[in-house]
Scaffold this active site. Structure first.
Site, PDB file in Angstrom:
ATOM      1  N   LYS A   1       0.838  -1.210   0.000  1.00 23.85           N
ATOM      2  CA  LYS A   1       0.000   0.000   0.000  1.00 23.85           C
ATOM      3  C   LYS A   1       0.868   1.253   0.000  1.00 23.85           C
ATOM      4  O   LYS A   1       1.920   1.283   0.674  1.00 23.85           O
ATOM      5  CB  LYS A   1      -0.899  -0.041   1.244  1.00 23.85           C
ATOM      6  CG  LYS A   1      -1.971   1.043   1.297  1.00 23.85           C
ATOM      7  CD  LYS A   1      -2.862   0.856   2.531  1.00 23.85           C
ATOM      8  CE  LYS A   1      -3.967   1.875   2.624  1.00 23.85           C
ATOM      9  NZ  LYS A   1      -4.850   1.680   3.786  1.00 23.85           N
TER      10      LYS A   1
ATOM     11  N   SER B   1      -9.782   1.487   2.714  1.00 25.82           N
ATOM     12  CA  SER B   1      -8.950   2.308   1.873  1.00 25.82           C
ATOM     13  C   SER B   1      -7.846   1.534   1.143  1.00 25.82           C
ATOM     14  O   SER B   1      -7.271   2.057   0.193  1.00 25.82           O
ATOM     15  CB  SER B   1      -8.299   3.408   2.707  1.00 25.82           C
ATOM     16  OG  SER B   1      -7.416   2.853   3.670  1.00 25.82           O
TER      17      SER B   1
ATOM     18  N   SER C   1      -9.902  -0.798   6.866  1.00 22.57           N
ATOM     19  CA  SER C   1      -9.331  -0.624   5.527  1.00 22.57           C
ATOM     20  C   SER C   1      -8.664  -1.841   4.926  1.00 22.57           C
ATOM     21  O   SER C   1      -8.352  -1.836   3.735  1.00 22.57           O
ATOM     22  CB  SER C   1      -8.343   0.531   5.521  1.00 22.57           C
ATOM     23  OG  SER C   1      -9.061   1.724   5.422  1.00 22.57           O
TER      24      SER C   1
HETATM   25  N1  GLN Z   1     -13.059   3.816   6.175  1.00 21.69           N
HETATM   26  C1  GLN Z   1     -12.432   4.198   7.399  1.00 21.69           C
HETATM   27  C2  GLN Z   1     -12.046   5.652   7.349  1.00 21.69           C
HETATM   28  O1  GLN Z   1     -12.236   6.242   6.339  1.00 21.69           O
HETATM   29  C3  GLN Z   1     -11.273   3.323   7.682  1.00 21.69           C
HETATM   30  C4  GLN Z   1     -10.019   3.794   7.097  1.00 21.69           C
HETATM   31  C5  GLN Z   1      -8.877   2.887   7.387  1.00 21.69           C
HETATM   32  O2  GLN Z   1      -9.017   1.847   8.015  1.00 21.69           O
HETATM   33  N2  GLN Z   1      -7.715   3.360   7.018  1.00 21.69           N
HETATM   34  O3  GLN Z   1     -11.581   6.186   8.316  1.00 21.69           O
END
Ligand code: GLN
Length: 453
Positions: free
Chosen positions: A75, A150, A174
Site C-alpha cells: 500500500k 482504503s 481498511s
Molecule cells: N473507512 C475508514 C475511514 O475512512 C477506515 C479507514 C482505514 O481503516 N484506514 O476512516
C-alpha cells in the site's frame, strides 16, 4: 495454485522466482492500465525480475528465506526505499521514501519481492477506493463496483492475480472492507503486534499494518514474518507466544452478536455458522452487546483529531505540498473537522467522550472474548455501490460500522470470503481476543474448508 504448493515448487526449483514474477508482471501489463483497467498499481518495481534472479541463486544455494520468490504488493502509505510513497495524494506526489518500513525490511530478509506500490483512498481516508488522487481502483470480482477501501489497490491486486500477497493498513476496516468486497482474505492484527515504523499514519492509536492473501495460509505466513516488537515503534510489543494451546482439542464456542445489516448478508453468515457448527460440533450462541452500535460515532471523532494532528507536518516545507491546498474533499473534511474538535471548548464534548466510549467498547469485547473463542459477524453490512454512484458521507461512514469495533478494542480480526450475493463477494469477520491470532487462523481455516477454495 495454493501458496504452500507454490512455495514448495519454488524451493524445489520446479518454478523459478523469475518465472513467478514474470507471470504477475504480464498480468499487470494486460489488465491494470489496459484490458480490465483495474488501476490497482501506482508504481511497478522495475527491478523485480533482477531481484527474482538473485533469489533464484539463493534458492540454488539453499539459502533462501520463507517468502522466497513470492510477489508482494505494498500500500502506498508504507515506506519502501526508492519508491514514491504518496498515499495516493497530490500532497506527497513527489515524496520518495529514503528508508524501508520495518515490515518491508522483514519481508526483504525473507526474500519476498516487492512487485509494486498500490492505489488507495487518499491518506487512507475512505471506504471505497474512490478518493485516490490517481483515479479510483476497480473491483476485479465485480468490475462496475467499488473494490472497497482504503487499501483498495492491495485487495484488488490479490484478487486480480497481480501478486501473491499484499500489505495494507487498517484503522477502521481498511484491510477487511476491501478484502470482503474483492473476495480475498484480509487480516487486521492485534494493536501493537506489528511495527508501525515507516507507516504514514491515518490515526495512530487505531491503526495496524496487516495482510491480504487468497487463502488463510498466505495471510498467516506473512503475519508471522511481519509481527514482533520493534524498538523503533514504542507501541509495538513482544508477541506472547503460547506453547500449549487447548482450543485445538476442544469444541469451540462461537458468539454471534446481534447487529444491523442487509438481510441477505446476515442470512449467508448464519448459514455458514450453522454449517460449521454441524461439521465441527461447535457451539454457537446469539449474543447482545450493549455498545455494538456505537462504533461509527466513537471512531470518527478520534480518527479526525489524530489525523488532523498528524497532517500538521505537511505544511509545504519539509514534505511535499501544503496539505490544505493540495488534498481532496474527504481529507479536507477531516482536517477541518479534526481542528474544530481539537479546540478546547469542544474537547470534553466530543474527543474525550469518544475515548470514554472506546473504553466501554473495548471492555465489552474483552469480556465477550473471554466467554467465546471468537465473535462472528459480517465484515461489511451492505453490498458495495457502483463506481461513480454518489453516496452520502453518512452512508460512506456506515460501511465501517462492523469493522471499527476491532480497532476500537485493539483485538485481531479477519475477513474471509464466504460466498456471493448478486455475483458480489461477501466477507465474514472472525474476531478473537488480543494476541489470539493463532486461534483466529485456526477457526478461519475450518471455515475455509467449507468453501472448496
Ligand atoms: N473507512 C475508514 C475511514 O475512512 C477506515 C479507514 C482505514 O481503516 N484506514 O476512516
Amino acid at each position: 495454485m495454493k501458496i504452500k504448493e507454490k512455495l514448495q515448487l519454488i524451493k524445489e526449483g520446479k518454478i523459478s522466482a523469475e518465472q513467478n514474477i514474470k507471470n504477475f508482471l504480464d498480468e499487470i501489463d494486460k489488465n491494470d492500465k489496459k484490458g480490465k483497467k483495474i488501476n490497482a498499481i501506482l508504481q511497478l518495481n522495475n527491478n523485480a525480475l533482477l531481484e527474482a534472479k538473485e533469489v533464484d541463486s539463493k534458492i540454488k544455494n539453499g539459502k533462501a528465506g520463507r517468502l522466497a520468490g513470492l510477489a508482494i504488493a505494498v500500500k502506498a502509505n508504507i515506506n519502501v526505499k526508492g519508491f514514491i510513497i504518496n498515499c495516493a495524494s497530490r500532497t506527497l506526489e513527489n515524496y520518495k521514501a529514503g528508508y524501508d518500513a520495518t515490515v518491508i525490511k522483514k519481508i526483504k530478509q525473507e526474500d519476498g519481492i516487492i512487485i509494486g506500490i498500490t492505489n488507495m483512498d487518499e491518506f487512507a481516508c475512505g471506504s471505497s477506493g474512490e478518493t485516490s488522487a490517481f483515479g479510483p481502483c476497480k473491483n476485479p470480482a465485480s468490475l462496475n463496483r467499488i473494490p472497497g477501501g482504503s487499501s483498495s489497490g492491495s485487495a484488488a491486486a490479490v484478487a486480480a492475480g497481480f501478486c501473491d500477497l499484499a500489505l495494507g493498513s487498517d484503522t477502521g476496516g481498511s484491510i477487511r472492507n476491501p478484502a470482503s468486497h474483492c473476495g480475498v482474505v484480509g487480516v487486521k492484527p492485534t494493536y501493537g503486534s506489528v511495527s508501525r515504523y515507516g507507516l504514514i499514519d491515518l490515526s495512530m492509536s487505531l491503526e495496524q499494518i496487516g495482510c491480504f492473501s487468497k487463502e488463510i495460509d498466505g495471510a498467516e505466513l506473512l503475519f508471522e514474518i511481519i509481527k514482533g516488537k520493534d524498538e523503533k515503534d514504542a507501541t509495538s510489543v513482544i508477541f506472547p507466544e503460547k506453547k500449549e494451546y487447548t482450543f485445538e482439542k476442544r469444541k469451540l464456542k462461537l458468539g454471534v452478536p446481534k447487529i444491523k445489516a442487509d438481510e441477505k448478508i446476515l442470512e449467508l453468515i448464519k448459514d455458514k455458522v450453522k454449517e460449521i457448527s454441524n461439521k465441527e460440533k461447535w457451539k454457537t450462541e446469539e449474543i447482545k452487546l450493549k455498545y455494538i452500535d456505537l462504533g461509527v460515532q466513537t471512531y470518527y471523532p478520534i480518527n479526525y483529531v489524530e489525523f488532523f494532528s498528524s497532517t500538521r507536518r505537511y505544511d509545504g516545507r519539509k514534505y511535499g505540498k501544503k496539505i490544505e491546498e493540495s488534498c481532496g474533499d474527504e481529507v479536507l473534511r477531516r482536517i477541518l473537522g479534526g481542528k474544530e474538535i481539537a479546540q478546547a471548548e469542544y474537547a470534553g464534548k466530543y474527543y474525550r467522550k469518544a475515548l470514554q466510549a472506546k473504553r466501554l467498547i473495548e471492555k465489552e469485547f474483552d469480556s465477550a472474548l473471554k466467554k467465546f473463542d471468537c465473535l462472528i459477524l459480517p465484515t461489511v453490512p451492505k453490498l458495495p455501490h457502483k463506481l461513480g454512484e454518489k453516496i452520502s458521507v453518512e452512508d460512506m461512514y456506515n460501511y465501517d460500522s462492523l469493522t471499527v469495533l476491532a480497532n476500537l478494542s485493539g483485538v485481531p480480526a479477519l475477513s474471509l470470503p464466504v460466498g456471493k450475493i448478486q455475483g458480489i463477494p461477501i466477507g465474514m469477520q472472525i474476531i478473537c481476543g488480543k494476541f489470539q491470532e493463532k486461534r483466529m487462523f485456526y477457526i478461519a481455516k475450518k471455515f475455509e474448508t467449507l468453501q472448496n477454495l
